[in-house]
Scaffold this active site. Structure first.
Site, mmCIF file in Angstrom:
data_model
loop_
_atom_site.group_PDB
_atom_site.id
_atom_site.type_symbol
_atom_site.label_atom_id
_atom_site.label_comp_id
_atom_site.label_asym_id
_atom_site.label_seq_id
_atom_site.Cartn_x
_atom_site.Cartn_y
_atom_site.Cartn_z
ATOM 1 N N HIS A 209 0.817 -1.211 0.000
ATOM 2 C CA HIS A 209 0.000 0.000 0.000
ATOM 3 C C HIS A 209 0.850 1.260 0.000
ATOM 4 C CE1 HIS A 209 -3.230 -2.855 0.850
ATOM 5 N NE2 HIS A 209 -3.937 -1.971 0.171
ATOM 6 N N GLU A 452 -11.227 -10.493 -4.371
ATOM 7 C CA GLU A 452 -9.783 -10.403 -4.136
ATOM 8 C C GLU A 452 -9.250 -11.582 -3.325
ATOM 9 O OE1 GLU A 452 -8.860 -6.673 -2.261
ATOM 10 O OE2 GLU A 452 -10.519 -6.800 -0.865
ATOM 11 N N ASP A 476 -4.661 -8.001 -4.196
ATOM 12 C CA ASP A 476 -4.815 -9.063 -3.197
ATOM 13 C C ASP A 476 -5.094 -10.409 -3.844
ATOM 14 O OD1 ASP A 476 -4.316 -8.013 -0.631
ATOM 15 O OD2 ASP A 476 -6.095 -6.763 -0.847
ATOM 16 N N CYS A 523 -9.916 -2.972 -10.173
ATOM 17 C CA CYS A 523 -9.416 -1.764 -9.494
ATOM 18 C C CYS A 523 -8.046 -1.991 -8.881
ATOM 19 C CB CYS A 523 -10.411 -1.280 -8.439
ATOM 20 S SG CYS A 523 -10.669 -2.458 -7.108
#
Ligand code: PEP
Ligand code: MG
Length: 589
Positions: A209, A452, A476, A523
């Protein structure tokens, strides 16, 4: 002497600037202060130093009355050394320098000066003197501990400021690049509005992240550059090559000239892409493609529209919850934040993802150092929310209220079980009932689930029965399919978006949604990587959500693609044993 450190490229482009080291200590705050706050910050350090001096003097006084058994002579000598270090002007003068000239907050200035002095100690010939480094660290630690109880008057990081203002003694506008051992996503976000022209960290994976936030800032960054924070010194000249994942320290004039040229080329390319801003994203065969933005803060919404997005496909709401001194945001505060984002969209849809903390997105420093063995497999995202339904209800109420002001979709991360879906939907109903009871206005939302976790991708029918749309979180999905920690640079080479297992899960999800007439987008970072645009188009994807900075590059790919010719080729890639080889060979364009 010129040398290079290699890491993982996470955000494209070239940055050339002077190094700002964010020392090994990641638990102190790092932010820039306003010039008007300089004296107050210096006073905090001085106060901290004086308090520690008094503490040691008191201790000396106490042990003076003790016999040699209770207080050996060495203890008194050690305290003398600590006092001497505390009163050494090099420490305080250095700290003042970083506060005055660079506008670092007091803690950052102190740790930077500590780093400088530690290096000088390391270079000393005399072993006794070299060992005094540990004493220096101890006194600095004491001052930091004292300052923790006296918070800085600066509540929030000040807005973006030009580098020139930060280098008051420099006549030229020198860019700064940040070198750190590690940065949390929240740290990174804090620097979003700051001056840095590039970032380097010792640790981290391409899709951690922290890397994602760096990418959203659209400035060159390299992570996993092991040892960089030890090898680079404060103020060294550094080139960050975000395309290749290389950090060049103290470059020679020839190397500088070469990278200066590359930098200008990249700027020209950006200029060329900017012309596509108002061009609709339609393929050669007339397929309309939806290019959406991923954002982290409400203020990013308007910027995303400005960058050419036709909506937000992923608003990572968890950033509103991080590094807060005063507890989690309440319903009204969240509602105001979501409403600001909705209004920033100017009528375009906003997809708010419910809070996804945990794993490499800790809420705060305490959370970051908690000792869960496998945080990525632990209480993260929807699991965290369902473990604290009262907290989740507050977020759901705030999102539903914001939906009264524009088009809002609600996206739920990390679902795997039918029971989690049931509980989530029951809580959404409960939030509506609660708002009815309180007489508060709210709007309709489309409900979406992130795919995910492989378990979700393999039970799509359950998901499609309950949700209006799906959004594939490839970051993920890859992590959990391949058992690769996305934030661990030591296994980054195995993190493979083109692994056949990953591609099959993505392809099936798209196909199943299409068959049932439900919306589907990607996404994860794959959506914004032009290397995968044609493959995803060939698999039938028509909605991509990415960092705003990537939108025009992906649009360029879309404009050049013919989905009729890509379909068969994409099927072959998914069925291949080594899809990367087929991808590398010239495709049907
Ligand atoms: C993903 O997992 O692909 C995703 C978009 O969510 P995040 O990166 O925030 O986990
Ligand atoms: Mg995710």
């Amino acid at each position: 002497m010129t040398f290079a450190v290699h890491g993982l490229p996470v955000a494209r482009g070239i940055a050339i600037g002077r190094a700002v080291l964010m020392g090994g200590r990641v638990d102190v705050a790092h932010y820039f202060i306003e010039p008007s706050q300089v004296d107050a910050e210096i006073a905090r350090v001085r106060e901290g130093r004086n308090a520690v001096v008094e503490e040691i003097q008191r201790l000396q006084h106490t042990i003076a009355g003790m016999g040699p058994k209770e207080a050996p002579h060495e203890l008194s000598a050690l305290l003398d050394v600590h006092l001497m270090l505390l009163q050494d002007e090099d420490l305080i003068d250095g700290v003042k320098h970083w506060i005055r000239e660079r506008l670092y907050n007091a803690e950052w200035a102190l740790t930077t000066q500590l780093e400088q002095l530690s290096r000088q100690f390391d270079e000393m010939e005399d072993e006794y003197l070299r060992e005094r480094k540990a004493d220096l660290e101890q006194v600095a630690e004491r001052i930091l501990r004292y300052m923790k109880g006296v918070p800085s008057p600066v509540a929030a990081p000040p807005p973006r400021r030009r580098t020139q203002e930060l280098l008051l003694d420099d006549s030229v506008d020198v860019p700064l690049v940040l070198i750190a051992h590690d940065l949390s996503p929240a740290d990174m976000l804090q620097f979003k509005q700051s001056v840095f022209a590039g970032f380097v960290t010792d640790v981290g994976g391409r899709n951690s992240h922290t890397a994602i936030v760096a990418r959203s800032m659209d400035i060159p960054a390299v992570v996993g550059a092991r040892g960089a924070s030890q090898l680079v010194r404060q103020d060294d000249w550094v080139i960050i090559d975000g395309d290749e994942g290389v950090v060049i320290v103290e470059p020679s004039p020839i190397i500088l000239a070469e990278y200066g040229f590359k930098q200008r080329q990249a700027e020209l390319e950006r200029g060329r892409l900017a012309r596509l801003k108002h061009t609709p994203a339609v393929t050669l065969d007339g397929e309309k493609i939806e290019l959406l933005a991923n954002i982290e803060l409400p203020e990013d919404a308007a910027a995303a529209v400005e960058a050419g997005a036709v909506g937000v496909g992923l608003f990572r709401s968890e950033f509103l919850f991080m590094n807060r001194r005063d507890g989690l945001p309440g319903e009204d505060e969240q509602y105001e934040a979501y409403r600001r984002a909705v209004e920033g969209m100017g009528g375009l849809p906003l997809t708010i993802r419910s809070i996804d903390v945990g794993a490499d997105k800790p809420l705060d420093e305490a959370d970051r150092h908690s000792s869960h063995l496998n945080p990525a497999l632990g209480l993260r995202a929807i699991r965290w929310c369902l473990a604290d339904p009262a907290m989740f209800l507050i977020q759901l109420c705030a999102i539903l209220r914001a939906a009264a002001h524009g088009k809002v979709n609600l996206l739920i991360p990390m679902l795997a079980h039918a029971s989690e879906i049931r509980q989530t939907l029951a809580l959404v109903d409960a939030a509506r009932a609660d708002l009815d009871r309180r007489g508060l206005a709210y709007g309709p939302v489309q409900l979406g689930a992130m795919i995910e976790i492989p378990a979700a991708a393999l039970t799509l029918k359950t998901f499609l029965r309950h949700f209006d749309f799906l959004s594939i979180g490839t970051n993920d999905l890859i992590q959990y399919t391949l058992a690769i920690d996305r934030s661990d640079e030591s296994v980054a080479h195995l993190y493979d978006p083109l692994h056949p297992a990953v591609l099959n899960l993505v392809a099936q999800t798209i196909a199943e949604c299409q068959a049932q007439g439900k919306g589907v987008s990607v996404c994860g970072e794959m959506a914004g990587d032009t290397a995968y645009t044609r493959l995803l188009l060939g698999l039938g994807l028509r909605s991509f959500s990415m960092h705003p900075a990537q939108i025009l590059a992906v649009k360029q790919e879309v404009l050049r693609a013919d989905t009729r010719r890509l379909r068969e080729w994409a099927r072959e890639v998914v069925a291949a044993e080594e899809p990367a080889q087929l991808m590398a060979a010239q495709g049907p364009w």
